[in-house]
Structures are given as structure tokens and as C-alpha cells.
Design a protein around this motif. Sequence first.
Motif, PDB file in Angstrom:
ATOM      1  N   PRO A 154     -28.451  33.893  16.134  1.00 34.04           N
ATOM      2  CA  PRO A 154     -28.417  33.114  14.896  1.00 34.04           C
ATOM      3  C   PRO A 154     -29.751  32.408  14.678  1.00 34.04           C
ATOM      4  O   PRO A 154     -30.424  32.036  15.647  1.00 34.04           O
ATOM      5  N   ALA A 155     -30.110  32.265  13.420  1.00 34.22           N
ATOM      6  CA  ALA A 155     -31.420  31.670  13.106  1.00 34.22           C
ATOM      7  C   ALA A 155     -31.555  30.295  13.747  1.00 34.22           C
ATOM      8  O   ALA A 155     -32.637  29.909  14.198  1.00 34.22           O
ATOM      9  N   GLU A 156     -30.439  29.573  13.808  1.00 31.84           N
ATOM     10  CA  GLU A 156     -30.492  28.216  14.354  1.00 31.84           C
ATOM     11  C   GLU A 156     -30.885  28.213  15.830  1.00 31.84           C
ATOM     12  O   GLU A 156     -31.376  27.204  16.334  1.00 31.84           O
ATOM     13  N   LEU A 207     -33.029  30.465  17.284  1.00 30.83           N
ATOM     14  CA  LEU A 207     -34.338  31.056  17.566  1.00 30.83           C
ATOM     15  C   LEU A 207     -35.319  29.948  17.955  1.00 30.83           C
ATOM     16  O   LEU A 207     -35.450  28.952  17.251  1.00 30.83           O
ATOM     17  N   MET A 243     -38.553  28.609  17.821  1.00 27.08           N
ATOM     18  CA  MET A 243     -39.805  28.766  17.075  1.00 27.08           C
ATOM     19  C   MET A 243     -40.666  27.513  17.272  1.00 27.08           C
ATOM     20  O   MET A 243     -40.152  26.422  17.446  1.00 27.08           O
ATOM     21  N   THR A 282     -44.230  25.664  15.398  1.00 24.30           N
ATOM     22  CA  THR A 282     -45.137  25.736  14.254  1.00 24.30           C
ATOM     23  C   THR A 282     -46.550  25.427  14.718  1.00 24.30           C
ATOM     24  O   THR A 282     -46.776  24.439  15.416  1.00 24.30           O
ATOM     25  N   ASN A 287     -49.738  26.188   9.830  1.00 27.39           N
ATOM     26  CA  ASN A 287     -48.675  26.429   8.860  1.00 27.39           C
ATOM     27  C   ASN A 287     -47.892  27.697   9.215  1.00 27.39           C
ATOM     28  O   ASN A 287     -47.255  28.290   8.360  1.00 27.39           O
ATOM     29  N   ARG A 288     -48.049  28.114  10.450  1.00 31.14           N
ATOM     30  CA  ARG A 288     -47.430  29.375  10.864  1.00 31.14           C
ATOM     31  C   ARG A 288     -46.355  29.160  11.911  1.00 31.14           C
ATOM     32  O   ARG A 288     -46.445  28.243  12.721  1.00 31.14           O
ATOM     33  N   LEU A 289     -45.401  30.060  11.896  1.00 33.80           N
ATOM     34  CA  LEU A 289     -44.329  30.015  12.880  1.00 33.80           C
ATOM     35  C   LEU A 289     -44.604  31.021  13.983  1.00 33.80           C
ATOM     36  O   LEU A 289     -44.984  32.160  13.700  1.00 33.80           O
ATOM     37  N   TYR A 290     -44.428  30.590  15.196  1.00 31.17           N
ATOM     38  CA  TYR A 290     -44.544  31.537  16.307  1.00 31.17           C
ATOM     39  C   TYR A 290     -43.308  31.425  17.171  1.00 31.17           C
ATOM     40  O   TYR A 290     -42.623  30.403  17.167  1.00 31.17           O
ATOM     41  N   LEU A 291     -43.095  32.488  17.903  1.00 25.69           N
ATOM     42  CA  LEU A 291     -41.953  32.507  18.797  1.00 25.69           C
ATOM     43  C   LEU A 291     -42.297  31.701  20.045  1.00 25.69           C
ATOM     44  O   LEU A 291     -43.373  31.886  20.624  1.00 25.69           O
ATOM     45  N   ILE A 297     -34.085  37.364  24.344  1.00 24.06           N
ATOM     46  CA  ILE A 297     -33.850  37.947  23.025  1.00 24.06           C
ATOM     47  C   ILE A 297     -33.046  39.227  23.240  1.00 24.06           C
ATOM     48  O   ILE A 297     -33.532  40.173  23.848  1.00 24.06           O
TER      49      ILE A 297
END
Lengths: 371, 551
Positions: free
Chosen positions: B167-169, B171, B173, B175, B178-182, B188
Motif C-alpha cells: 500500500p502507498a501508505e 512505501l 520514501m 524527499t 523536490n524529489r522522492l526516493y526510495l 519489496i
Amino acid sequence: MCRLSAITASEYTSVMEAIMALDTMKEGHDGSGLGVTLHDLGGEFEQLKEYPILSGICNPVGRKKIDDYMEARGFKVKFMWEPRITEVPGSSVVKRGQYLATAYQYPDNYMDKSEAEKGTLLTQTRLELRRLGEVDGSLYVFSFWPDVLTLKEVGDPLEVGEFFGFDKEPLLARTTLAQGRQNTNYAIYLYACHPFFLEGYCTMTNGENTAFVPNRDYLLSRGVAGYNGYNSDSEVFCHIMHFMHKQLKYPIQYYKDVITPLKDSEIAQRPEKDALLLMKRSLRQLCIDGPNCVIGFMPDGTVYMTQDSKKLRPGIVGGGPGKYALMSEECGVDQVIPNRNKENDIIPMRNDFITIAPGAQEVQVWNQLEG
Amino acid sequence: MESAGRLDHNGELSLLEFPYIIRWREDRCTRCGKCTAVCPTKAIEPSAMVQRIIQSDGATPLPDTIRRVSHIIRQVCDIDRHCVGCGTCSLVCPNMAIVPEYNPNHKFLFHKNRGGVPYKRGGRRNDPATSTIDKLKFTRISMLTDPALDAGRHEFHIRTLMGRIPPAESLQMRTEGNRLYLAEDGFIPPVREIFPIRIGGMSIGALSPPMWEGMAMGVAYLNEVENIPVVMCSGEGGLPPRLLKSRYLKYFIPQIASGYFGWDEIIHALPDMIEDPAAIEIKYGQGAKPGDGGLLMAYKVLKLIAKIRGVPMYVDLASPPTHQTKYSIEEAVAKMIQSVSMAWGFRVPVYPKISGTKTALAVLNNLARNPYAAALTIDGEDGATGAAFNVSMDKMGHPIASNLRDCYLELVKQGKQNELPLFAAGGVGKDGHLAANAAALIMLGASGVDIGRYILQAAAGCFGDEKNRCNLCNLGKCPRGITTQDPRLYKRLNADHVAERVVDVFKSAEVELKKIFAPLGRSTQLPIGMSDALAVTDQAIADRLKISYVC
């Protein structure tokens, strides 16, 4: 197809400007309604920015329900505003009741609480009022948030604007979203009228959302207060932004990656490809196929515009530092900002996400492919 | 003088008791003998008959009666040699002199239990009525207010995800700017992007070598040449050793079932595998015969099958109805999924397959709580099988439509509809509407569908139908050479031709899916759960499935 008219400016502008722009796009809507949401209010509201404003419509029964409920929750009226209604014979607009924009002071026990806690209270209050009104149709509430005011009514947008007396006593704001409604597959119902607002996030959209049911079901199942209603297939656009920006804390431009994700081969070109691929899969049910043009504002006042990536419901951004208009059609921009350099007008393409930061000094075009 | 009892033949069956009656035309028959040679049940045989003929040879009428012995084709009235209506006799007849005709008034089931042995067969539920999924229409057509897409010119992404989708919640992540990284850490789950129509589990053993190889070749071609990522499940019975060690393994889903046939070889091949399989399917149940394990009858257990399965030749291979080492769902499913996942280092999605049942929701809820469960396949009552009791096939099981819908809506309630993909099987393409059935199930909430009998019918011309035509799969006498291990029979089938037809089927299904999705205005993602597009002319079905009623 509905027509969209948004203005963001460094100075306060009259809501009538956005409505006049809608009038120039009249061929594209049938006058079945006007909705306006204003942010960063001027005039009488300029000194009331920290006080939440309850926007809605009610009859005397509804008024009493609102007063009783708000009093019971401990809210105190700080300032009451009502549009100066001008009923013109022959007008398409019928007065529905009392049009409210009441600024409240938070309950005493909330004075020192965090913004998040205050926000939760406001949402709960709005939802409860809506529930009370849905029983007998005695009241509608559109927004309850500091420095935000919403008005909606059925009728030709220009006539609705005149009905509210905006031509005589302008309502001022730095950000204005106005939508001229083309009623399509839903009955004219005020909760189905754009713009849609939730906790500082506001959108208006045109077109139809073919992915509405999967979008709606996903949002409904998130367990977030305020993800309800969905009388219009466009309400999901507001909640998708709320979900990805407020709940998931993604930067604003990822909205584009959520609603119109790139192909995997294109994602592979982006530096944050691993995150993007997982995001695309996990938010698969929020993807849309259009045709839609979405214009919205964020809690900080940033205004944005984007489209679906296939059918490209059109949109245009024009203006200059200090004032920009974001419209469905160029004639709307011409109406609001006639003396601009048209060469700088921007017509967003399929991968573009347009933002204009508060103060309206420049337009940023973020291209999904280039990241 | 014969006794009265023998003259009236009472106690014998008349032809009218049989489901198929042979229509043989003496005037066309050349007595070549081909029909009797190919008949899989020996339901017809050459025979002699005395004919009384009146003839007149002279210039004036002078009728004369003569009796002549004539050679004929006779249908036998033995219940163990009943005509199954396969029509192989018609296929080989050079003069169109013979054809079996269905007898709607037959009393076959009243008699097919000689020796106290209930009727066993292959195929699917004998119910030719239109299935619920075939009654569903797509009625939300994009018209003017939202222009339809162009199936021929727009780009469509007809793909689905097989594997647990976090679920997205959840993940992790971070910041940066201004970018998102894992975030670096965190498991996973493995996910495969595949074509939403899979070839369901049919074992090498149930199927003949050219049938299985033909499908496997077709699947490889679809993936490598046509860029249509179709995957195929092995069924219970392992995979050919060379395939296990080949790069093509990634297109296959080895199935582990209650008999564990073939798994000794699979586990031993692990160190030599150069690719991971697409997924692992743990079979807990089968739609065609709930409560029964797999069954491969002795006459199909020839040398190759015995080697792959690690068993002696010519013994009945009956898998138990359930996995005997397990006693509860919490323990059974979780442990099996985890131990199988561990064998491949958690790089392969592992999911269970169950038969459609009223208790599917209990299984689903268990899986929803198990973060390693990659999906759930539900096999409805219209699923086919190579061998089962007729009563199991005809009367046991749950229709797929409402079972799937209930499960999907339960996931929606839990907010996990995107997390745990559901695959639906059982009767998909039963009436030939493969893409429409698949699309309807997808809009009811399936992430994809499995086909079995459809591909046998389309790719190899399986004769079987829901009027019990042929359905000899259990006996190893398949006249098409599809479900037999008899070289004389399977030589009739050309693996290359099967592969070509497999490719045809999936290419055309992809086009048809586009022709369905385009007018609905969907192309970027599979319209999973887009139930507003569906409608039906039956109010009860509409209410049950929570879709529109139209008339």
C-alpha cells in the motif's frame, strides 16, 4: 463541457473578473451553475485570515441547526458576511436561502492546539453539518477553513455573479477558482458543483472521469475523514491531491505521476525511477484516462493546472508577473489580462504540470518526462 | 426357437437411451473402415445385415424379392462403449457418410454406473446455459461528453500485476530536494507485470507432449516476439527438466499441489536455474472438482510422465484432496507461502489457488493479513479438469462471478483492493467470448483471469462441450491427441500448429480487449473494479453483483 476560470495575483482581484471570463467562454457551458472558491481573501476578510470561514447555504431551519451545532462545539461567531442578493426579474437564478460566509473563532480548548488538530476539528465539523443538512435539505456546507470562501448556485454564471451582487460589491481574493457548469450526467445538485474543497486543497475540473469508480472506491477505503460525497466524478481530483500531498507527503508535481503515470520505459529515464515505479503500482487505482483539465490550489496558495495525457482537455495559462489567468480557453485569458505578451502564453501538453507559486511571479512548467 | 426374453431384448439399452446416435448413410459409405478405426470408444463397428430388396429386371414389371447380405456400420448399445459424439468418424469419413447426433432425450446418467463405479470423465460442468459472466454487457460507452479512445491508434496498456503490491501508505520514501526516493531498507514484494489472461494449470501428463509443448512454445513466442507477456501455469506434475534450467522458465508458473508431483525434480533443479519462474501457484482446490485432488489415471502415466513426476509407470496418480501436512489455514497457508518463497529467496510471487466456495472470504481475509501472499486465484464451478467424477463436475462448486465480486468488495472495504490481486478462473471463454468474459471479470474486480479448456478448444480443436460431447480426457483416448499419452493418438497433434494458434488467440484477445476498453474510455491501466461500466438484463444478478440493471 464545463469551463474553468482561475486567477492568481499578487494583489486582490474581484471574483467578477473570473466570472466575466467565464462569460466569454459561454459557448462551452449551458449556464447550469456557478461555483467559486476564493483563497487569500481581501476586503472585509483581510484581517480575519486565521479564522475558519463556514461557507454554505441554508434555510431558517438549517440556520438554527448550524447555530446550535456550532455553539455546542464551542465555536464563536467572529464575523458574518452575506452576499448582497440582487434578484433580477427574468433571471435564471432563484434564491435558495441564506448564503453564508461566517468566520468563527476556534473553541477555547482548541486555541493552543496544533494546526493539524484544528484542521481535523474543522473537517469533522463540516462533515457533521453536512450530515445534518442532508436529512432535510435545510443546509449545504461547501468549505470550513481559514481564509477560504465558497459560493455555489445554479444558473448562468454571469447572472449568478450579479445575483450575488459581485458587480456592485466585489468579493476580493488573491486566488480565485470559478467554474461555469455544463451539467451532463448528473442531476443539478449543489454538492456536485465544482470547485471541491478539502482541508486547504481545492480543485475544479472539466470533462468526465472514466476511472471514477476505481478512483472513488480506493479513496473511500483509505479511512480518511472527508473522502466522501462523490456526487460528481470530479471530486476525486481534489481528494487525490489531498491524499498524495497531505497523507503521503509527496511533492506537488507527483500529482501528475499519480493521475497519469508514465510508461515503465519512460519511468526508467527518471532519476527516482525505483520510487516512481512502486508509486505507480501502489496508486494504480488513482490513475485516470480523462478527458480532464484540472485546475486547483494548494493550502499555501500555489495554483496548478494539468490535463489527462491522452485526450488532452485543453487549458491555457497567460499573464505576467503579478497576475496570471488559468483558463479553459484563450478568450477567458484575453478577458482577464488583455494586454499581456501572448507569446508567453502556455498551453500545457500531455506531460506538463503547471504551478504558479503564491505571489504570482512566474509560471513553472514541470515536464513529467524530464522529471 | 429363441426364448421370449431374448426376442424382446428387455434388459438391454436401446439407442434412444444414448446421448449421441450415429447417423450413417449407406448410400454414401464406401466401407473404407476409417470411422470404426478412429472411434475412441469403439461405439461403432462393422457389421452385416440382411436386406430384403424388391427388384424387377425385365422389360415389363416382374417384381422379385431377394435377400442380400450387406456390410454396414452399426452403433453398439453397450454403455461402456457409448458414442461420445466426438465426431472423429465424421472427420475421417471421405464421403460425409457418418455423423453423431445429440439425443436430448437420452438417459445416459441413469445407466453409466455399471459395477457400482460412478461416471468419471473430463471436461467441465455439463450446462450449456449462458453463464453469468457471459450475460454481462458493457454499457458505459463514452459518447461526446467524454470521447471514446481509438482502439487502433491510441496506446493501450493491457497489463496486470501479479504479486503483492505494497500500500502507498507503507512505501518508505524520502524527499530530497523536490524529489522522492526510495528509502534503502525494507522488503519489496516481487511483482510481475503480465498479460491479464493467463493459461491456467494443466499438467504435463494430463496433456500430451505436443499439446503442452505447443502451448509452451506459443507462450515463449508471445513474450519474446509479440511482446505480450502471457504466463502459463504448469499444473501439478512438474516441468520438463530442460525447461527448468532454461531462460524460458520466467514465463511459467510451477504449481505445487497436494500430491507434490514433480517437486522433487523442481527443487533439485534449483541450483541450475538461470531464471526465476513467473510465480508459484499453491493449489488448494480446483473449481471443477472441489474437494478432490488431482487425478492422473494409470494409462496416462507413461515413461516421460513417470520420470518428471518421479513415480513408477502405469499407476493411478491420485493427489489427496488437501495438503496432508497442514491442519489449519493460519498455519497451512502462511507456512507454505513462506517456505516456498524462501526457496527462491523471496524473489518470486507465491499465491494460493482455491476452488470457488462460500468460504472464500475467510481464505481471503487470511491472505489479506499475510504480507507474503502474492495473490489469490479463485476457480469457479465452470472450470474444467482432465479427470473427475461427473457428480463433482456437475454439482459441486461455486459460480465465479459472485464469488469474485464478494471478495473484491471485501478488499475494497479493507482498502486492500490494490494490494492483493484476485485472479478469476472457471468458464472463462466458455461460449467463445474470451475477451468479453475476461473484461467483465476484471470490471467485477479481478486483476486477471485464467483459461484452460478455452485454449485447448481454440488451439487444438478440443471437441468437448457442455452437452458432454467427447469429454474423454480421463481415459487417455483423446481423439485430438490433446489429453493422451498414447503416441498413436498424440501424433495427430502438431505442436507447431498448437503454438501458432496460441499466438493467434492471445493476439486477437488483446485486440478485442482494446475494442472493449476503448469505448469505455480506459487505456492507461486495466479497469479493475470499474463496475459502473457493467450492466445485465437480470435484476437479481444486478443486485447480487452490485451493477446496473438494464433492459
